[in-house]
Design a protein around this motif. Sequence first.
Motif, PDB file in Angstrom:
ATOM      1  N   ALA A 123       0.813  -1.219   0.000  1.00  0.00           N
ATOM      2  CA  ALA A 123       0.000   0.000   0.000  1.00  0.00           C
ATOM      3  C   ALA A 123       0.846   1.268   0.000  1.00  0.00           C
ATOM      4  O   ALA A 123       0.485   2.261  -0.643  1.00  0.00           O
ATOM      5  CB  ALA A 123      -0.944  -0.013   1.197  1.00  0.00           C
ATOM      6  N   GLN A 160       0.392   4.477  -2.508  1.00  0.00           N
ATOM      7  CA  GLN A 160       0.066   5.803  -1.983  1.00  0.00           C
ATOM      8  C   GLN A 160       1.138   6.830  -2.346  1.00  0.00           C
ATOM      9  O   GLN A 160       0.811   7.987  -2.642  1.00  0.00           O
ATOM     10  CB  GLN A 160      -0.156   5.717  -0.478  1.00  0.00           C
ATOM     11  CG  GLN A 160      -1.434   4.976  -0.162  1.00  0.00           C
ATOM     12  CD  GLN A 160      -1.554   4.567   1.291  1.00  0.00           C
ATOM     13  OE1 GLN A 160      -0.811   5.022   2.142  1.00  0.00           O
ATOM     14  NE2 GLN A 160      -2.503   3.691   1.566  1.00  0.00           N
ATOM     15  N   HIS A 167      -4.845   4.624  -7.027  1.00  0.00           N
ATOM     16  CA  HIS A 167      -4.490   3.524  -6.122  1.00  0.00           C
ATOM     17  C   HIS A 167      -5.723   2.747  -5.664  1.00  0.00           C
ATOM     18  O   HIS A 167      -5.624   1.560  -5.370  1.00  0.00           O
ATOM     19  CB  HIS A 167      -3.678   4.042  -4.937  1.00  0.00           C
ATOM     20  CG  HIS A 167      -4.388   5.047  -4.088  1.00  0.00           C
ATOM     21  ND1 HIS A 167      -4.723   4.816  -2.790  1.00  0.00           N
ATOM     22  CD2 HIS A 167      -4.829   6.296  -4.359  1.00  0.00           C
ATOM     23  CE1 HIS A 167      -5.332   5.875  -2.286  1.00  0.00           C
ATOM     24  NE2 HIS A 167      -5.402   6.790  -3.230  1.00  0.00           N
ATOM     25  N   ILE A 168      -6.888   3.368  -5.638  1.00  0.00           N
ATOM     26  CA  ILE A 168      -8.118   2.655  -5.275  1.00  0.00           C
ATOM     27  C   ILE A 168      -8.470   1.641  -6.366  1.00  0.00           C
ATOM     28  O   ILE A 168      -8.853   0.505  -6.075  1.00  0.00           O
ATOM     29  CB  ILE A 168      -9.282   3.648  -5.040  1.00  0.00           C
ATOM     30  CG1 ILE A 168      -8.929   4.639  -3.922  1.00  0.00           C
ATOM     31  CG2 ILE A 168     -10.579   2.908  -4.751  1.00  0.00           C
ATOM     32  CD1 ILE A 168      -8.668   4.020  -2.567  1.00  0.00           C
ATOM     33  N   VAL A 202      -6.533  -1.549  -5.966  1.00  0.00           N
ATOM     34  CA  VAL A 202      -7.105  -2.482  -4.981  1.00  0.00           C
ATOM     35  C   VAL A 202      -8.300  -3.203  -5.586  1.00  0.00           C
ATOM     36  O   VAL A 202      -8.447  -4.424  -5.429  1.00  0.00           O
ATOM     37  CB  VAL A 202      -7.486  -1.743  -3.676  1.00  0.00           C
ATOM     38  CG1 VAL A 202      -8.186  -2.689  -2.705  1.00  0.00           C
ATOM     39  CG2 VAL A 202      -6.235  -1.149  -3.022  1.00  0.00           C
ATOM     40  N   VAL A 254      -1.679  -0.644   4.796  1.00  0.00           N
ATOM     41  CA  VAL A 254      -2.965  -1.213   4.356  1.00  0.00           C
ATOM     42  C   VAL A 254      -4.108  -0.746   5.248  1.00  0.00           C
ATOM     43  O   VAL A 254      -5.263  -0.776   4.837  1.00  0.00           O
ATOM     44  CB  VAL A 254      -2.963  -2.764   4.266  1.00  0.00           C
ATOM     45  CG1 VAL A 254      -2.002  -3.245   3.207  1.00  0.00           C
ATOM     46  CG2 VAL A 254      -2.711  -3.415   5.591  1.00  0.00           C
ATOM     47  N   LYS A 280      -5.006   2.086   5.782  1.00  0.00           N
ATOM     48  CA  LYS A 280      -5.684   3.191   5.112  1.00  0.00           C
ATOM     49  C   LYS A 280      -6.804   2.696   4.196  1.00  0.00           C
ATOM     50  O   LYS A 280      -7.655   3.477   3.779  1.00  0.00           O
ATOM     51  CB  LYS A 280      -4.686   4.030   4.323  1.00  0.00           C
ATOM     52  CG  LYS A 280      -3.697   4.738   5.235  1.00  0.00           C
ATOM     53  CD  LYS A 280      -2.803   5.666   4.463  1.00  0.00           C
ATOM     54  CE  LYS A 280      -1.800   6.290   5.399  1.00  0.00           C
ATOM     55  NZ  LYS A 280      -1.952   7.697   5.572  1.00  0.00           N
ATOM     56  N   TYR A 281      -6.805   1.416   3.881  1.00  0.00           N
ATOM     57  CA  TYR A 281      -7.827   0.827   3.010  1.00  0.00           C
ATOM     58  C   TYR A 281      -8.870   0.035   3.802  1.00  0.00           C
ATOM     59  O   TYR A 281      -9.622  -0.754   3.235  1.00  0.00           O
ATOM     60  CB  TYR A 281      -7.176  -0.086   1.965  1.00  0.00           C
ATOM     61  CG  TYR A 281      -6.253   0.637   1.027  1.00  0.00           C
ATOM     62  CD1 TYR A 281      -6.748   1.500   0.057  1.00  0.00           C
ATOM     63  CD2 TYR A 281      -4.876   0.456   1.112  1.00  0.00           C
ATOM     64  CE1 TYR A 281      -5.892   2.166  -0.813  1.00  0.00           C
ATOM     65  CE2 TYR A 281      -4.012   1.115   0.250  1.00  0.00           C
ATOM     66  CZ  TYR A 281      -4.529   1.966  -0.705  1.00  0.00           C
ATOM     67  OH  TYR A 281      -3.677   2.619  -1.552  1.00  0.00           O
ATOM     68  N   LYS A 282      -8.908   0.227   5.089  1.00  0.00           N
ATOM     69  CA  LYS A 282      -9.775  -0.561   5.969  1.00  0.00           C
ATOM     70  C   LYS A 282     -11.227  -0.597   5.483  1.00  0.00           C
ATOM     71  O   LYS A 282     -11.830  -1.664   5.398  1.00  0.00           O
ATOM     72  CB  LYS A 282      -9.688   0.003   7.393  1.00  0.00           C
ATOM     73  CG  LYS A 282     -10.458  -0.785   8.416  1.00  0.00           C
ATOM     74  CD  LYS A 282     -10.284  -0.168   9.803  1.00  0.00           C
ATOM     75  CE  LYS A 282     -11.094  -0.928  10.826  1.00  0.00           C
ATOM     76  NZ  LYS A 282     -10.938  -0.362  12.161  1.00  0.00           N
ATOM     77  N   LEU A 299     -12.469   0.086   2.446  1.00  0.00           N
ATOM     78  CA  LEU A 299     -12.550  -0.586   1.153  1.00  0.00           C
ATOM     79  C   LEU A 299     -12.392  -2.094   1.323  1.00  0.00           C
ATOM     80  O   LEU A 299     -13.120  -2.877   0.706  1.00  0.00           O
ATOM     81  CB  LEU A 299     -11.482  -0.038   0.209  1.00  0.00           C
ATOM     82  CG  LEU A 299     -11.436  -0.626  -1.200  1.00  0.00           C
ATOM     83  CD1 LEU A 299     -12.781  -0.473  -1.912  1.00  0.00           C
ATOM     84  CD2 LEU A 299     -10.321   0.027  -2.005  1.00  0.00           C
TER      85      LEU A 299
END
Length: 140
Positions: A16, A20, A31-32, A35, A63, A65-67, A69
């Motif tokens: 991640a 980022q 970056h989204i 994922v 990672v 930061k993607y909790k 998602l």
Amino acid sequence: KKLAHGEQFIGVHIRAQKMQLRHTANKDYDHIKCVWDMANLVQQLKRNHTDTKHTLYFGDFYVKKYKTLFKELNIHVTHYDPKVFNGVKNAAFIAQVEQNVVSRATILVLCGGGSFESTISHRFRKNNPNGKEYRICSGS
């Protein structure tokens, strides 16, 4: 879920921080989407490889930061917990353990890139010369 020794699994590593950093340098870098693409690829692999029942997701510290998602995508990141195994509580040691585990996958998916993932790839090819490896958003 426990994984028996020698059991086939899809191993996923998400770098991640690299994604980022690319997004910070270039706001057009999505970056989204990386994922989402990774999650879609893993779902396709699960459908195509029904003998591979488990998927283990590993990632770096970022990672978190993607909790939200990950929750939406039903992704549960695995972490080595030294307390459970009475092991060494050291970030570098933990990273090596996780790298060793994910490199023993039957199928490997790398998302994000970087030298850490290159080492995973090298170990994977050594452990499983005929294994399938996929890379998502691994370039600059």
